[in-house]
Each structure stands twice: as C-alpha cells, then as structure tokens.
Design an enzyme around this catalytic site. Sequence first.
Site, mmCIF file in Angstrom:
data_model
loop_
_atom_site.group_PDB
_atom_site.id
_atom_site.type_symbol
_atom_site.label_atom_id
_atom_site.label_comp_id
_atom_site.label_asym_id
_atom_site.label_seq_id
_atom_site.Cartn_x
_atom_site.Cartn_y
_atom_site.Cartn_z
ATOM 1 N N GLY A 211 -2.290 -4.707 -0.277
ATOM 2 C CA GLY A 211 -1.322 -4.236 0.715
ATOM 3 C C GLY A 211 -1.716 -2.871 1.242
ATOM 4 O O GLY A 211 -2.848 -2.423 1.044
ATOM 5 N N ASN A 212 -0.804 -2.210 1.919
ATOM 6 C CA ASN A 212 -1.059 -0.852 2.404
ATOM 7 C C ASN A 212 0.259 -0.082 2.470
ATOM 8 O O ASN A 212 1.321 -0.623 2.166
ATOM 9 C CB ASN A 212 -1.783 -0.887 3.758
ATOM 10 C CG ASN A 212 -0.974 -1.621 4.797
ATOM 11 O OD1 ASN A 212 0.083 -1.167 5.193
ATOM 12 N ND2 ASN A 212 -1.473 -2.789 5.223
ATOM 13 N N HIS A 213 0.181 1.178 2.879
ATOM 14 C CA HIS A 213 1.355 2.060 2.787
ATOM 15 C C HIS A 213 2.310 1.943 3.974
ATOM 16 O O HIS A 213 3.266 2.705 4.061
ATOM 17 C CB HIS A 213 0.902 3.517 2.676
ATOM 18 C CG HIS A 213 0.194 3.815 1.393
ATOM 19 N ND1 HIS A 213 0.817 3.719 0.175
ATOM 20 C CD2 HIS A 213 -1.085 4.188 1.136
ATOM 21 C CE1 HIS A 213 -0.040 4.033 -0.780
ATOM 22 N NE2 HIS A 213 -1.202 4.310 -0.225
ATOM 23 N N SER A 214 2.054 1.034 4.904
ATOM 24 C CA SER A 214 2.920 0.979 6.093
ATOM 25 C C SER A 214 4.358 0.648 5.684
ATOM 26 O O SER A 214 4.614 -0.262 4.903
ATOM 27 C CB SER A 214 2.391 -0.091 7.048
ATOM 28 O OG SER A 214 3.319 -0.287 8.078
ATOM 29 N N ALA A 283 0.560 -2.804 10.214
ATOM 30 C CA ALA A 283 -0.751 -2.529 9.623
ATOM 31 C C ALA A 283 -1.207 -3.833 8.982
ATOM 32 O O ALA A 283 -0.760 -4.197 7.882
ATOM 33 C CB ALA A 283 -0.643 -1.416 8.592
#
Length: 412
Positions: A211-214, A283
């Site tokens: 995943g990512n921090h969005s 993102a």
Amino acid sequence: MTSLAGKRIVLGVSGGIAAYKAVEICRRLMDEGAHVIPVLTKGATRFVGRTTFDALASERVQMSLFDEDDPIPHTTLGQTADCVLVAPATARVIGAYAAGISSDLLTATLIATRAPVVVCPAMHTEMWEHPAVADNIATLVERGVHIVGPESGRLAGGDEGAGRLSSPADIVAAVSRVLDVGEKRSDMAGLSVVVTAGGTREPIDPVRYIGNHSSGKQGYAFAEEAAGRGASVTVVTTVDRPGPLGATVASGVTVVRVDTAEEMAAATADAAKEADVVIMAAAVADFRPVDPAGVKLKKRDGVPAIELEPTPDILASLGASKPEGQILIGFAAETCDVADNAAAKLNGKGADYIVANDVTAENAGFAHDTNEVLVLASDGRVHSVGLRSKRQVAQAVLDLVVADRDGRANVR
Ligand code: C5P
C-alpha cells in the site's frame, strides 16, 4: 442584499497595516445585515481609530478583558457569536490562537468560542513564509478554522509578494459561505465528475498488502468541492471519507469502494465513459504481486520471494481513449524534481492537467489537511497554488477547469 441578516459577527482586528481595510469589511458586513461587534487589539488602534468602528458597527468597540461592563466579555462574545472573523490576522494573533494563549480580548474570544472562525492573515512575505507561521496555519486548518488568503501583491513599504489581505468582498463572501448563507456557486451544475481517492492495496496474501500513505483527503476535497458547485460526482476510492468520526459524504457524491488497482481501473473506466471531468487523485500502486498467496504466509517458511508485475496504468489508458471535450487531471506525488517529473507525466499520459506536489514538503502531501501544488496545463501554463487547505486547493484547480471549459465553449 442582506444575506447575513441577524448573524452576530465578532470582527477581530489585529495590528497590521491592513487594519484600515477592516473598516471596509465592517461596512460590508453591516450592508449584508449582520450584527457586527468589533474587537480590536491594542496594535490595531495604532493603525485605525476605534471611533471609526464605533460609528460604523452595531456595537461599540471592545478591547479589554477587564474594564468593560461585562465581567467576562470574552465568554459572552464567544458564546453569542455566529462567527468570529479576524481580519487582518497578524502572525502574533495566529500564533497565540494556534498555541491556545489568550493574552487579550480577541485571543480569549477565539479560544472561548465554538462558533466557526474565519482567519484572514496579512503580513510581510518573510513572516508569512516562516515555518512557525506555516505550522500555526496548518494547525488551525486541522482544527477546522477557515483561512482566507493571503493574496500576492503589493505590500507595505513597496515590497511585492504573498501576504496581502484578501479583498473585503472576498472576505465577506467567505463568511457567508462559512455560515452557509452566501450565494451558492453553481458553475459546475450539470457536469459529471469522476474522482479517484486513496491508495490502492495489492494483496500479498489474505492479510497483507502493498500500500502507500495516501489518505484520500485531497480526492474527497475535490469531490465535495465539485458537488458543492453543482456537479454530480462519483468517487472511486479505497477509503471511507477521512475526517472526524462519523463524517458523512456530501450530497451529490456517489461512492464506489474498491481495493486494488485492477478494481479501480475497471470502476473508473466505467464511470469515466460519460464524465466531463476525471480527477485521478488516487495513489495507484505501480506494481503488484503476480500471484498472491491463498493462505497467510508463515514466518517459519522463510522470507518469501514476491514476484511483482506492473498494474494497469489507469490514467494513461483514460488519456488514450478520452472522449471529445473531457478534461482529464492526473496527479504527481514526487519527492524530487517536481516540475520536471510532472511535465514528463503530462506528455506521457495524455492528461490535460497534472497537479504536482512534493510529498516531502512540510504540511503538504499525504495525510495532511493542507497542501501546496503546481498545476501544469497541456498548453504550457503553470499555476502555483501556495499552502492552503486541501479544499481550497481543489477550489483553485476546479476554477482552472471551469475557465478552460468556458474558453473551449467560446471557441466552438
Ligand atoms: O506515473 P505515476 O504513477 O506517478 O502517475 C501518477 C498519476 O497516474 C496519478 O494521477 C495516479 O492516480 C495515476 N496512476 C494510474 N495508474 C497507475 C499509476 C498511477 O492511473 N497504475
């Protein structure tokens, strides 16, 4: 017009050269039917006389925590106000408010009130750009304070730059909007808008993902701004609306929940077919595990070798099959060479705009409530949108989109 009829507005004026413009703000608020109570700081009276406000406002100027008839003027003012407006707001007042320090009637009222607060900063560029001021503004935005301006332009002493108080007309319009009594903008009425929001999740096994921090905050800000301006909006997203617990999605916004890039690609392609504007704020992962495990990977089996493959590039494929007249907006979350990387994306993906931000900048990018972006248009224009709330960033970008659509309609 009397759109503010019956509204009690505390007009806080602090000690900057722009204090003289507060006289015009006071007059305009009165013209709109508001009940205006001026609260001046000591500094403000160096720039403008209290008699001027006494003559124009609904009540006489209040300045002191102690020597008025009311023994607790700040709580009375704070409790009875429908809105507290501070214009101009100096770095000192902004700092005291952010830190919870009440050293005079204005800052005490700000801390005592639960009414909506509108703060209109005005100061020299060096002060406005100081990290302490930027942090204080970010803190206030996070707490739900409405920040209006400042604008760029001529400042006291002949300097030019950011820090000029917004116009009295804009400030009064912002107060009306905050109190939900202003004229509603409807310049996106009849438009269909698709927004993607949040970071995609690419499964490794049933419990883990890439995943990512969005946070989805910028995407939802676009959705709600467009809906507020009359558009019908579909958000294709991996996250529920971020914000205080129980926050609900604005009316006019339909939410389609997805998890992976693949799911987002399908839902977005479907929604985008008929859309006038597509805003790709999500993102999206660029890589995903080729073969996610069907059961949870076990530590005892050793470190897994996870083979990755590219995900579908949603923006590029929307760009390649864009219907006539559709405006497509991509995003670039960069950690260096922001403008160059964004320009490359603009050319490579068939987008009309790329909204670029440096996600390593202070108070901007992932999870923050504020953002600071460069908007690159396919015709070569570049617009810089300085640090402000994500909603205000959305507003600035949608202003460009609406002007662009109007321009295209005039050409036809
Ligand atoms: O090339 P890059 O992935 O950095 O481009 C970012 C933009 O492209 C964003 O608008 C993002 O939503 C979109 N994107 C996409 N599909 C991907 C990766 C990114 O639509 N697989």
